[in-house]
Motif scaffolding. Structure first.
Motif, PDB file in Angstrom:
ATOM      1  N   LEU A  37      32.327  46.080  38.786  1.00 30.24           N
ATOM      2  CA  LEU A  37      33.112  47.282  39.079  1.00 30.24           C
ATOM      3  C   LEU A  37      33.671  47.219  40.492  1.00 30.24           C
ATOM      4  N   GLY A  38      34.944  47.578  40.626  1.00 28.51           N
ATOM      5  CA  GLY A  38      35.578  47.577  41.942  1.00 28.51           C
ATOM      6  C   GLY A  38      36.045  46.203  42.383  1.00 28.51           C
ATOM      7  N   LYS A  39      35.762  45.175  41.613  1.00 34.02           N
ATOM      8  CA  LYS A  39      36.202  43.823  41.941  1.00 34.02           C
ATOM      9  C   LYS A  39      37.323  43.429  40.986  1.00 34.02           C
ATOM     10  N   ARG A  40      38.072  42.459  41.399  1.00 32.99           N
ATOM     11  CA  ARG A  40      39.140  41.976  40.531  1.00 32.99           C
ATOM     12  C   ARG A  40      38.572  41.170  39.386  1.00 32.99           C
ATOM     13  N   GLY A  41      39.287  41.194  38.307  1.00 34.33           N
ATOM     14  CA  GLY A  41      38.862  40.429  37.143  1.00 34.33           C
ATOM     15  C   GLY A  41      38.478  41.343  35.991  1.00 34.33           C
ATOM     16  N   LYS A  42      38.370  40.735  34.884  1.00 31.55           N
ATOM     17  CA  LYS A  42      38.072  41.468  33.651  1.00 31.55           C
ATOM     18  C   LYS A  42      36.577  41.794  33.577  1.00 31.55           C
ATOM     19  N   LEU A  43      36.278  43.001  33.164  1.00 28.72           N
ATOM     20  CA  LEU A  43      34.874  43.379  32.951  1.00 28.72           C
ATOM     21  C   LEU A  43      34.346  42.685  31.703  1.00 28.72           C
ATOM     22  N   PRO A  44      33.108  42.212  31.736  1.00 30.51           N
ATOM     23  CA  PRO A  44      32.529  41.623  30.528  1.00 30.51           C
ATOM     24  C   PRO A  44      32.481  42.670  29.410  1.00 30.51           C
ATOM     25  N   GLY A  45      32.823  42.231  28.225  1.00 30.00           N
ATOM     26  CA  GLY A  45      32.834  43.135  27.088  1.00 30.00           C
ATOM     27  C   GLY A  45      31.611  42.952  26.210  1.00 30.00           C
TER      28      GLY A  45
END
Length: 117
Positions: A37-45
């Motif tokens: 959260l708050g970082k670049r990139g896709k969140l793990p789904g």
């Protein structure tokens, strides 16, 4: 308690253990997502942590092991809680049965070797 009730409660014990394992995987996913959260990139789904086909097969095998262990020990099980506990411990029980058999085989082989000239 009737035999089929014991088997059903044993299956429930196997299912409960699998639900606890599933919950653990969800908590691990939650932790991974929180770190991102708050970082670049896709969140793990959810699909990154779960494999529906394999997870279903594992759950069904746990349920089967729980029912099987309860069926084998039905005469010793005196209540629903005991049947659930037997079902939840089924994988460990069967591993112990296998280990005991292996030890018995090793002892028999050692006895045979000692008797040979």
């Amino acid at each position: 308690m009737q035999f089929w009730h014991v088997v059903g409660f044993g299956a429930l014990g196997g299912l409960l253990v699998e639900l606890v394992a599933f919950h653990g995987r969800l908590l691990a996913l939650q932790a991974k997502r929180s770190q991102k959260l708050g970082k670049r990139g896709k969140l793990p789904g959810l699909r990154d942590s779960l494999d529906p086909l394999v997870d279903t097969a594992v759950a069904l095998s746990r349920i089967g092991l729980g029912a099987g262990a309860a069926a084998l020990l039905a005469q010793q099980v005196s209540g629903s809680l005991a049947a659930v506990l037997v079902g939840s411990a089924a994988p460990a029980l069967f591993r112990q049965f296998g280990a005991a058999r292996s030890v018995a085989d090793a002892e028999q082989q050692a006895t045979e070797l000692e008797q040979q000239p």
